[in-house]
Design a protein around this motif. Sequence first.
Motif, PDB file in Angstrom:
ATOM      1  N   ASN A 125       0.794  -1.232   0.000  1.00 41.94           N
ATOM      2  CA  ASN A 125       0.000   0.000   0.000  1.00 41.94           C
ATOM      3  C   ASN A 125       0.826   1.281   0.000  1.00 41.94           C
ATOM      4  O   ASN A 125       0.284   2.356  -0.263  1.00 41.94           O
ATOM      5  CB  ASN A 125      -0.934   0.013   1.216  1.00 41.94           C
ATOM      6  CG  ASN A 125      -1.896  -1.158   1.199  1.00 41.94           C
ATOM      7  OD1 ASN A 125      -2.487  -1.469   0.175  1.00 41.94           O
ATOM      8  ND2 ASN A 125      -2.029  -1.829   2.337  1.00 41.94           N
ATOM      9  N   ASN A 186       4.626   7.438   1.172  1.00 39.90           N
ATOM     10  CA  ASN A 186       4.147   7.592  -0.204  1.00 39.90           C
ATOM     11  C   ASN A 186       3.181   6.463  -0.532  1.00 39.90           C
ATOM     12  O   ASN A 186       3.601   5.358  -0.941  1.00 39.90           O
ATOM     13  CB  ASN A 186       5.330   7.559  -1.184  1.00 39.90           C
ATOM     14  CG  ASN A 186       6.333   8.665  -0.913  1.00 39.90           C
ATOM     15  OD1 ASN A 186       5.997   9.832  -0.959  1.00 39.90           O
ATOM     16  ND2 ASN A 186       7.578   8.280  -0.622  1.00 39.90           N
ATOM     17  N   SER A 188       0.362   4.087  -2.417  1.00 38.77           N
ATOM     18  CA  SER A 188       0.159   3.688  -3.810  1.00 38.77           C
ATOM     19  C   SER A 188      -0.937   4.514  -4.451  1.00 38.77           C
ATOM     20  O   SER A 188      -0.877   4.853  -5.643  1.00 38.77           O
ATOM     21  CB  SER A 188      -0.205   2.197  -3.878  1.00 38.77           C
ATOM     22  OG  SER A 188       0.805   1.405  -3.298  1.00 38.77           O
ATOM     23  N   ASN A 189      -1.952   4.850  -3.676  1.00 44.12           N
ATOM     24  CA  ASN A 189      -3.048   5.712  -4.132  1.00 44.12           C
ATOM     25  C   ASN A 189      -3.211   6.849  -3.126  1.00 44.12           C
ATOM     26  O   ASN A 189      -3.391   6.607  -1.938  1.00 44.12           O
ATOM     27  CB  ASN A 189      -4.365   4.928  -4.245  1.00 44.12           C
ATOM     28  CG  ASN A 189      -4.274   3.816  -5.269  1.00 44.12           C
ATOM     29  OD1 ASN A 189      -3.863   4.041  -6.407  1.00 44.12           O
ATOM     30  ND2 ASN A 189      -4.641   2.598  -4.870  1.00 44.12           N
ATOM     31  N   GLY A 190      -3.120   8.078  -3.595  1.00 44.43           N
ATOM     32  CA  GLY A 190      -3.280   9.211  -2.693  1.00 44.43           C
ATOM     33  C   GLY A 190      -2.019  10.038  -2.602  1.00 44.43           C
ATOM     34  O   GLY A 190      -0.993   9.742  -3.224  1.00 44.43           O
ATOM     35  N   SER A 191      -2.119  11.070  -1.816  1.00 42.79           N
ATOM     36  CA  SER A 191      -1.015  12.025  -1.686  1.00 42.79           C
ATOM     37  C   SER A 191      -0.009  11.575  -0.634  1.00 42.79           C
ATOM     38  O   SER A 191      -0.349  10.868   0.319  1.00 42.79           O
ATOM     39  CB  SER A 191      -1.565  13.413  -1.292  1.00 42.79           C
ATOM     40  OG  SER A 191      -2.486  13.875  -2.257  1.00 42.79           O
TER      41      SER A 191
END
Length: 218
Positions: A125, A186, A188-191
């Motif tokens: 993730n 960091n 995988s999806n998102g800021s």
Amino acid sequence: MFQKFLFAATCCLSLGFVAAAQDIKPAAGDVTAEVQLNLTEGSTVGLGASQLRGRYFLSPTTAVRTSFSLQVQNDDFNDDYNRTSTRIEFAPGIEKHFAGTERLSPYVGGEIRFSKLFASEENPNADIEGAWSNNGNNFNITNRNYFGLGLGVVAGADYYFAKHVYLGVEFGLGFQYITEGDVEVNPSNGSSRTFDGEAGSFYFGPSVTSGLRLGFVF
């Protein structure tokens, strides 16, 4: 006549053994180098605690020293998580040696300790720089990177089982001031998200150098 010769020979041999015994330990100008390597066990694969140390003897009873230690840890679990952690310590100091015995050299000393911990994790993730996730919770971090500065006193002993070859043990006591560094997550999806470093903390307690140190005198 023969008795006088035998007596003289015995005295010479005795003096020779005493001189050889006195030559076992380091003298002024001698340099020692020693190594310690402990392999970790269990599910963790790594180098464990690896330490190198060098000493320069200003006199038979006084030596300056420098220690360098490295601890590397690499954890892989659930086939999807990869964690690495590297701790480096550099510690210059000084030792005062006592008479002991012909082969045993006890000492006390002090040192300044500089340490740095690096950590990172890759999981399905997120990628984390500067720490590990807490059991997969990427925004609840653990094993955070830091910089440490400390002072310590040490006590130990070297046993010279052969000329200029010794085994040693050591333990110490001291305090350390640690400041934690920033951590970047960091997903995988998102800021991305950055956790700022926290204020420094003081720690006080004993330290034991596990295992034996094998050293040589040059």
